[in-house]
Motif scaffolding. Structure first.
Motif, short mmCIF file in Angstrom:
data_model
loop_
_atom_site.label_atom_id
_atom_site.label_comp_id
_atom_site.label_asym_id
_atom_site.label_seq_id
_atom_site.Cartn_x
_atom_site.Cartn_y
_atom_site.Cartn_z
N GLU A 49 34.44 33.63 42.28
CA GLU A 49 34.11 34.65 43.56
C GLU A 49 33.34 35.95 43.16
O GLU A 49 33.76 36.65 42.19
CB GLU A 49 35.16 34.87 44.40
CG GLU A 49 35.91 33.60 44.97
CD GLU A 49 37.07 33.81 45.80
OE1 GLU A 49 37.55 32.84 46.43
OE2 GLU A 49 37.97 34.99 45.66
N THR A 50 32.21 36.35 43.94
CA THR A 50 31.65 37.09 43.46
C THR A 50 32.01 38.24 44.33
O THR A 50 32.03 38.33 45.83
CB THR A 50 30.13 37.16 43.65
OG1 THR A 50 29.65 36.35 42.66
CG2 THR A 50 29.43 38.61 43.40
N TYR A 55 30.92 46.26 40.99
CA TYR A 55 29.99 46.21 39.79
C TYR A 55 30.96 46.40 38.43
O TYR A 55 31.77 47.43 38.21
CB TYR A 55 28.73 47.03 39.81
CG TYR A 55 27.95 46.82 41.17
CD1 TYR A 55 27.38 45.80 41.16
CD2 TYR A 55 28.18 47.74 42.08
CE1 TYR A 55 26.37 45.58 42.26
CE2 TYR A 55 27.65 47.25 43.46
CZ TYR A 55 26.67 46.46 43.50
OH TYR A 55 26.08 46.11 44.87
N PRO A 61 27.25 42.50 39.61
CA PRO A 61 28.26 42.35 40.47
C PRO A 61 29.39 41.68 39.84
O PRO A 61 29.27 40.83 39.02
CB PRO A 61 27.65 41.37 41.35
CG PRO A 61 26.26 41.50 41.58
CD PRO A 61 25.95 41.88 40.03
N ARG A 62 30.76 42.11 40.05
CA ARG A 62 31.88 41.56 39.37
C ARG A 62 32.27 40.26 40.01
O ARG A 62 32.24 40.15 41.29
CB ARG A 62 33.12 42.80 39.36
CG ARG A 62 34.11 41.89 38.65
CD ARG A 62 35.27 43.39 38.36
NE ARG A 62 36.32 43.14 39.27
CZ ARG A 62 37.11 42.38 39.43
NH1 ARG A 62 37.36 41.39 38.54
NH2 ARG A 62 38.13 42.37 40.64
N ARG A 63 32.50 39.37 39.12
CA ARG A 63 33.03 38.18 39.55
C ARG A 63 34.44 37.96 38.99
O ARG A 63 34.84 38.42 37.90
CB ARG A 63 32.18 36.95 39.00
CG ARG A 63 30.62 36.98 39.28
CD ARG A 63 29.87 36.30 38.54
NE ARG A 63 30.11 34.74 39.16
CZ ARG A 63 29.85 33.59 38.32
NH1 ARG A 63 29.82 33.75 37.21
NH2 ARG A 63 29.84 32.47 39.08
N ARG A 64 35.51 37.08 39.90
CA ARG A 64 36.67 36.86 39.56
C ARG A 64 37.06 35.58 39.61
O ARG A 64 36.36 34.79 40.15
CB ARG A 64 37.57 37.76 40.35
CG ARG A 64 37.75 37.07 41.92
CD ARG A 64 38.95 37.67 42.33
NE ARG A 64 38.79 37.65 43.94
CZ ARG A 64 39.10 38.55 44.84
NH1 ARG A 64 39.62 39.58 44.27
NH2 ARG A 64 38.98 38.47 46.12
N THR A 202 36.09 38.58 49.83
CA THR A 202 35.36 39.07 48.58
C THR A 202 33.95 39.43 49.32
O THR A 202 33.06 40.18 48.50
CB THR A 202 34.60 37.70 47.93
OG1 THR A 202 34.30 36.77 48.85
CG2 THR A 202 35.81 37.21 47.08
#
Length: 208
Positions: A49-50, A55, A61-64, A202
């Protein structure tokens, strides 16, 4: 009876998996109930998920890696008021964020920037069923009482207390589709609401 997966790949490829076992197959959970033959039905779905508005150090953009879990069972426990056995339904819904190391997971827990997801440490050989058991144990109430005890209780007994998060009795398990090749499948019916809630989370702007 472990269920081994590569958790990182499981999330990155958007895989889903389900299964069923008995309470006796989960030793720690078995210590919480007098009935070991009750079935435990579980489902898991992995996602990448973005996070909107969040960031990394490079400005991307941070993703998890997100792991969604659901499980249903019914435990037999003693009422804290009258001491008689009672049925305690369990209907678990958990959202977990998967990190590479303990340090990263601990830092995420300390920051508490996203209380919708709990941090865990992933692995290339990860016991999915053990994590299901852990999540069920975390959800169990410290004590349980009948709505109305089946036999008279001495007046000195303490009044019943409801515990936040205790599962409701009408939560019935649902059937889930199974992929023939064991790989990526559609999200399970049980996890639809959980996945949608995670997607909504998200999409929110970060407060930072």
């Amino acid at each position: 009876m472990p269920v081994w997966i590569d958790l990182f790949r499981f999330c990155e490829e958007g895989r889903s998996q389900d299964g069923e076992c008995l309470v006796r197959d989960l030793p720690r959970l078995g210590g919480e109930t007098a009935e070991l033959s009750a079935p435990v039905r579980w489902q898991a779905a992995g996602r990448i998920e973005t996070l909107a508005g969040v960031y990394d150090e490079q400005g991307a953009p941070r993703r998890r890696r997100a792991l969604y879990l659901a499980a249903q069972t019914q435990l037999t426990r003693d009422c804290d008021r009258c001491g008689q056995p009672m049925q305690v339904p369990v209907d678990l819904r958990s959202r977990l964020e998967v990190f590479d190391t303990e340090d990263e997971a601990d830092a995420a827990a300390m920051e508490a920037a996203d209380d919708e997801f709990d941090p865990i440490v992933g692995a290339r050989k990860f016991d999915l069923l053990a994590q299901v058991e852990e999540e069920i144990l975390l959800e169990l109430p410290a004590g349980v009482t009948h709505e109305v005890c089946p036999q008279p209780v001495a007046s000195s007994s303490t009044a019943p207390q409801r515990v936040a998060g205790q599962a409701t009795a009408d939560a019935a398990p649902q059937e889930a589709p199974v992929a023939g090749d064991g790989r990526t499948v559609r999200p399970f019916a049980q996890l639809d609401a959980l996945l949608k809630a995670g997607a909504a989370q998200t999409g929110r702007k970060s407060k930072k």
